[in-house]
Design a protein around this motif. Structure first.
Motif, PDB file in Angstrom:
ATOM      1  N   GLU A  20      -7.709 -31.388   3.863  1.00 35.92           N
ATOM      2  CA  GLU A  20      -8.661 -30.476   3.241  1.00 35.92           C
ATOM      3  C   GLU A  20      -8.488 -30.451   1.724  1.00 35.92           C
ATOM      4  N   ASP A  40     -10.217 -31.580  -0.797  1.00 30.28           N
ATOM      5  CA  ASP A  40     -11.368 -31.176  -1.611  1.00 30.28           C
ATOM      6  C   ASP A  40     -11.595 -29.674  -1.529  1.00 30.28           C
ATOM      7  N   ASP A  41     -11.477 -29.134  -0.319  1.00 37.72           N
ATOM      8  CA  ASP A  41     -11.669 -27.695  -0.135  1.00 37.72           C
ATOM      9  C   ASP A  41     -10.594 -26.900  -0.877  1.00 37.72           C
ATOM     10  N   LEU A  48      -8.768 -27.867  -3.524  1.00 41.20           N
ATOM     11  CA  LEU A  48      -8.947 -27.976  -4.976  1.00 41.20           C
ATOM     12  C   LEU A  48     -10.114 -27.112  -5.446  1.00 41.20           C
ATOM     13  N   SER A  49     -11.159 -27.090  -4.636  1.00 37.13           N
ATOM     14  CA  SER A  49     -12.308 -26.256  -4.994  1.00 37.13           C
ATOM     15  C   SER A  49     -11.918 -24.784  -4.989  1.00 37.13           C
ATOM     16  N   TRP A  50     -11.138 -24.381  -3.972  1.00 40.33           N
ATOM     17  CA  TRP A  50     -10.717 -22.976  -3.903  1.00 40.33           C
ATOM     18  C   TRP A  50      -9.844 -22.608  -5.095  1.00 40.33           C
ATOM     19  N   ARG A 105      -9.836 -23.981  -8.082  1.00 38.77           N
ATOM     20  CA  ARG A 105     -10.663 -23.908  -9.296  1.00 38.77           C
ATOM     21  C   ARG A 105     -11.445 -22.604  -9.361  1.00 38.77           C
ATOM     22  N   GLU A 106     -11.921 -22.143  -8.216  1.00 39.51           N
ATOM     23  CA  GLU A 106     -12.710 -20.913  -8.197  1.00 39.51           C
ATOM     24  C   GLU A 106     -11.851 -19.655  -8.335  1.00 39.51           C
TER      25      GLU A 106
END
Length: 845
Positions: free
Chosen positions: A83, A85-86, A88-90, A92-93
């Motif tokens: 996971e 990508d998920d 890293l996205s979390w 960043r947010e």
């Protein structure tokens, strides 16, 4: 301070390594459990290390701990790769939230250790016992450790919390007495972060649902306002939607309310005190007379408390009385009414203290399971076997850290599952109960299986021997809690939680009937009838815990006196909470709108049930009273009410809606009451901390030059002897002889500091840990006294061989205890192998 920074860094590494697993387990929380990640990592690493060492696969060394971490790194890396990508996205947010959590944890950890350093000496109360367990867990070749206070036996106590502290101490390369003190700071910081994190998630859940509602209201308002007002909002930075409504206004509020009220929740949990110390302040400034304080009847509280030239109460150990509120017997013995801030100020590293962060983690687990969009039943686990494993590991860990907690938290998880499933069917059915049982049974069973080695190691040693009714007898003159005492302890939390419950009831008032109210009182009635049945059974069987001079049932009813008012009030709070839960469950609102209030109300109801239960029942043990039951269960209720209260404070401050003309005065009256209660509760962390540190202060101000070495003030000759023993022993292979004495004395000091088994330490505590029935210490006290009192060579050799003694220790305590009759060990055992001042150590074999 370098030791603290090293510890913090390594704990952060453990949390970071385990973060992908933590985010996966708590994925349904808004922060995905980030605030719990260090607690999660610590428990999982500790479990794997304990298990691998118990089966002799890794040594109890820093290398062994690192080896235990290797498979967890691999598992966590596998989760992260799936996971990435998920994740890293979390990140960043949520980087601002992550930075805030890390900054808060660092500050609290450093501040807690700094304050602990001002009173870092390990001595008095039960701190020697706690240090003994830490040194045993550090020195043991394999788990369970050998008991330093009872040679030939393993530890018969829940020692996992001590093992976790010892594990981090080994990783950070600090002595055990330093690890003890840093461990207190770690536990305090993790507990605050746990409480703040759970409340943060509850508030975030509510805000994210309410934001669209607020946005819709904003849109209607905008359509009626002039363009000038619209331009003013735009100038304030409110982004508009495509229709120009400014609907994102409410999301701007989402950024500060969850962390703010989350912090309030964490502070209520770990920093807030009860109201007793407000009275101590009042007395020290001459407010109130002797009659008032005699009527209040709190241990150590009297008129004209001394300040000794300071602005805060400065009588020695005055901070202690806040946890001895309820009188118990004619000797002025008191029930223990402890709360977290007192635990940190006092500095006893007890299991119930170390368990608090892990209790909050299981509360967070209950919340993430509660939010499942699918029914919580056995199918849920079959589809998520890894989540079942992780959940059982977290819940079962409480068995090993503080066994008292596991039943309550298993009930919390089960209650959350019941409420969650009910929101789907909206009625009580047989299938609903089957679902919940099929969900809870595998979880509880696997939690038990994971910790079987520990359970087997202490089987037959529990001091709990019965379930009893609280009654007056020859030992207990106050069966229940007077209203004034209950108010002093629970007032600040009740001032927030009870109005929150009532506010949710008011919203549903038109749907509540007398029949509903009567049903809500049924659990309290069951408690009362259960008390009656248990009391009658004790009468019929002439139960030992009944004591003497208990009279009959009418005597018991009369003896409670005003304590009945306390029971009635708590029963009413429980009924109100259950009514509010029912109102939420049957509401026409969507599930998401009800999730946060429902969970907070469920925690409140369980807390009220615990408090009510302590009024009528206790677990039988060596104390033969409700002292220990109140001690343990009040701590749990405090944690649950603090979490519920943190959300309640948010709700009352920002989301409270009434629809009657007197709404504003009512709101102002509540705000004033809550402010007074919370300010009164703030007297303890300020005054209590200063009072505790007063003997170590410079002019009443806590100094920076503290000492984390808890044994630094001990006799220098004994410190040299301790180092000498540590250098020559590997694991716990040696047995030593040292002076015996009563509990809470210097007896067992060398075995405490080294972790080496002695013939006997604190005998009374050994009886408590082993149930007082095995009599494992029988004859040891007499044998040690015989060894040191003019024993001849044959008697010395007999005792040495009986217990496998390697070294006989003679120091200041031995010389004083056996003054005039001390055995001449030089004549029998030869010249000492260690000599420094008043300390001599003799090789016995």
């Amino acid at each position: 301070m370098s030791e603290t920074l090293r510890w913090w860094f390594l704990l952060s590494i453990v949390g970071a390594v385990m973060l992908p697993l933590c985010l996966a387990v708590f994925r349904r929380l808004p922060d995905r459990g980030y605030a719990l990640s260090k607690t999660f990592g610590l428990l999982v690493l500790g479990y794997v290390f304990w298990l691998l060492n118990s089966i002799h696969l890794v040594p109890n060394t820093p290398l062994g701990i690192i080896l235990a971490l290797v498979p967890l790194v691999a598992l966590s890396g596998w989760f992260a790769s799936r996971e990435v990508d998920d994740l890293l996205s979390w990140v960043r947010e949520h980087w601002r939230y992550i930075a805030g959590v890390e900054a808060l944890f660092f500050f609290v950890f450093i501040a807690a250790d700094w304050l602990r350093a001002t009173v870092g000496e390990i001595g008095g109360t039960e701190q020697p016992m706690d240090l003994m367990f830490v040194t045993a867990a550090t020195r043991a070749d394999n788990f369970p450790p050998k008991d330093p206070w009872l040679s030939g036996h393993t530890v018969a106590y829940y020692y996992f919390g001590y093992l976790l502290v010892a594990m981090m101490g080994q990783l950070a390369s600090v002595p055990t007495d330093v690890a003890y003190n840093i461990g207190i700071g770690m536990v305090a910081a993790l507990a605050l972060m746990g409480g703040a994190g759970v409340v943060y998630n509850l508030v975030h859940m509510r805000e994210s649902v309410m934001a669209p509602e607020a946005a819709s209201a904003a849109a209607d308002s905008v359509s009626k306002k002039e363009n000038k007002s619209r331009r003013r909002r735009q100038a304030e930075g409110v982004a508009e939607t495509s229709d120009g409504s400014g609907a994102s206004l409410s999301f701007r509020g989402l950024s500060w309310k969850p962390p703010l009220f989350g912090l309030f929740g964490g502070l209520m949990l770990t920093v807030m005190g009860n109201l007793v110390y407000a009275l101590v302040f009042a007395s020290s400034y001459g407010i109130g007379g002797k009659g008032l304080y005699n009527w209040i009847d709190v241990d150590g509280l009297a008129a004209d408390e001394g300040r000794h030239g300071r602005w805060y109460p400065a009588e020695f150990f005055q901070f202690f009385g806040s946890t001895r509120i309820y009188p118990l017997d004619d000797a002025d013995f008191r029930v223990i009414t402890e709360f977290p801030m007192f635990s940190y100020v006092l500095g006893d590293l007890h299991p119930h203290v170390m368990a608090l962060p892990f209790v909050l983690m299981v509360v967070g687990l209950a919340l993430t399971l509660f939010r499942s969009p699918e029914p919580l039943d056995v199918t849920f686990w079959l589809q998520r076997p890894l989540l079942l494993v992780a959940s059982a590991l977290l819940l079962g860990g409480l068995t090993f850290i503080n066994t008292w907690d596991v039943a309550t938290l298993a009930f919390v998880v089960t209650a959350a599952a019941f409420v969650s499933n009910f929101t789907r069917v909206r009625r009580v059915t047989a299938d609903l109960f089957v679902q919940v049982v099929s969900f809870a049974a595998p979880l509880v069973l696997l939690a038990f299986i994971f910790y079987v080695p520990f359970i087997i190691s202490i089987s037959g040693n529990s001091q709990a021997d019965s379930f009893n009714a609280v009654v007056t007898n020859d030992r207990i003159t106050v069966a229940g809690s007077r209203p004034v005492h209950a108010f002093l302890f629970w007032g600040p939390l009740f001032a927030v939680v009870v109005p929150f419950v009532l506010s949710r009831l008011w919203v549903a008032r038109k749907r509540i009937t007398l029949q509903h109210a009567g049903m809500a009182f049924l659990p309290s009635l069951v408690v009362l009838l259960g008390w009656l049945m248990v009391f009658l059974f004790m009468l019929a069987t002439d139960a030992p815990n009944l004591g003497a001079n208990y009279g009959n049932l009418f005597d018991q009813v009369a003896d409670r006196g005003s304590a009945w008012l306390t029971a009635i009030f708590v029963a009413a709070c429980l009924a109100a909470s259950l009514l509010a839960i029912w109102a939420e469950l049957t509401s026409n609102e969507g599930r998401e709108e009800r999730e946060a209030p429902l969970f907070a109300l469920t925690l409140a109801a369980i807390a009220f049930l615990l408090i009510l239960g302590c009024e009528f029942f206790y677990v039988g043990d060596v104390f033969r009273s409700r002292m220990n039951t109140v001690f343990k269960l009040y701590y749990q209720a405090w944690a649950l009410l603090a979490v519920s209260g943190g959300f309640g404070l948010y709700y009352l401050a920002s989301r409270w809606r009434f629809s009657f003309p007197e709404e504003r005065p009512f709101r102002v009256a509540w705000a004033a009451l809550a402010a007074i209660m919370l300010l009164g509760a703030a007297a303890y962390p300020i005054g209590g901390t200063l009072n505790r540190a007063r003997p170590y202060n410079d002019g009443g101000i806590i100094t920076v030059g503290g000492q984390l070495h808890g044994l630094a003030s001990k006799n220098p000759d004994e410190l040299k002897a301790i180092d000498w023993l540590n250098d020559r022993s590997k694991g716990q292979d040696f047995v030593i002889a040292e002076a015996v004495g009563g509990d809470y004395t210097e007896a067992g000091r060398i075995s405490m500091a080294t972790g080496l088994p002695a013939i006997l330490g604190w005998g009374g505590h050994e009886d408590q840990w082993r149930g007082g029935t095995a009599k494992a210490r029988s004859g040891r006290f007499e044998d040690v006294n015989a060894l040191y009192q003019n024993a001849d060579a044959n008697r010395v050799q007999q005792i040495v061989q009986k217990y496998g003694v390697t070294y006989v220790y003679v120091g200041p305590l031995e010389s004083q205890t056996y003054q005039g009759v001390l055995t001449d060990f030089s004549r029998i055992l030869g010249e000492p192998v260690f000599q420094s001042g008043l300390v001599s150590i003799y090789l016995a074999r």
